[in-house]
Scaffold this active site. Sequence first.
Site, PDB file in Angstrom:
ATOM      1  N   HIS A  21      77.782  46.568   6.355  1.00 13.06           N
ATOM      2  CA  HIS A  21      78.257  47.534   7.306  1.00 13.06           C
ATOM      3  C   HIS A  21      77.098  48.641   7.321  1.00 13.06           C
ATOM      4  CE1 HIS A  21      79.807  48.883   3.178  1.00 13.06           C
ATOM      5  NE2 HIS A  21      79.504  50.327   3.750  1.00 13.06           N
ATOM      6  N   GLU A  24      73.371  50.594  -0.172  1.00 12.52           N
ATOM      7  CA  GLU A  24      74.635  49.991  -0.871  1.00 12.52           C
ATOM      8  C   GLU A  24      74.352  48.728  -1.045  1.00 12.52           C
ATOM      9  OE1 GLU A  24      79.638  49.913  -1.144  1.00 12.52           O
ATOM     10  OE2 GLU A  24      78.336  50.637   0.873  1.00 12.52           O
TER      11      GLU A  24
END
Length: 134
Positions: free
Chosen positions: A7, A130
């Site tokens: 994402h 991330e």
Amino acid sequence: MLGRINHVAIAVPDLKAAVATYRDTLGAAVSQPQALPEHGVTVVFVELPNTKVELLEPLGQGSPIAAFLAKNPAGGMHHICYEVDDIIAASNRLKGEGARVLGDGAPKTGAHGKPVLFLHPKDFCGTLIELEQI
């Protein structure tokens, strides 16, 4: 080491307004809000055919997103999340290369219930990264 993009995260000052924009204006499927107190955020995922967009709103005064929004009041891209097969192996390799893992260095449980780590943006072209174990 890196897999697909899981994402792209966008920090927003008003989650309800951002959801309305993505759902009503862009016609996207949007998840229900999920509070993640251990990360200091409330998140919503915009589902796309090939990935997701994560909308982040601060949860509490100590939220790292609050600090981001103080510098960027309208919001903006916060981080990009890549999938990895083994988060511990990835962390060890990156640390061996001199990359900085944020926090205490131990994986935490992310919004998808999987282990995640964050990498210092100064080590990755100014972008907060991330990693999420698949």
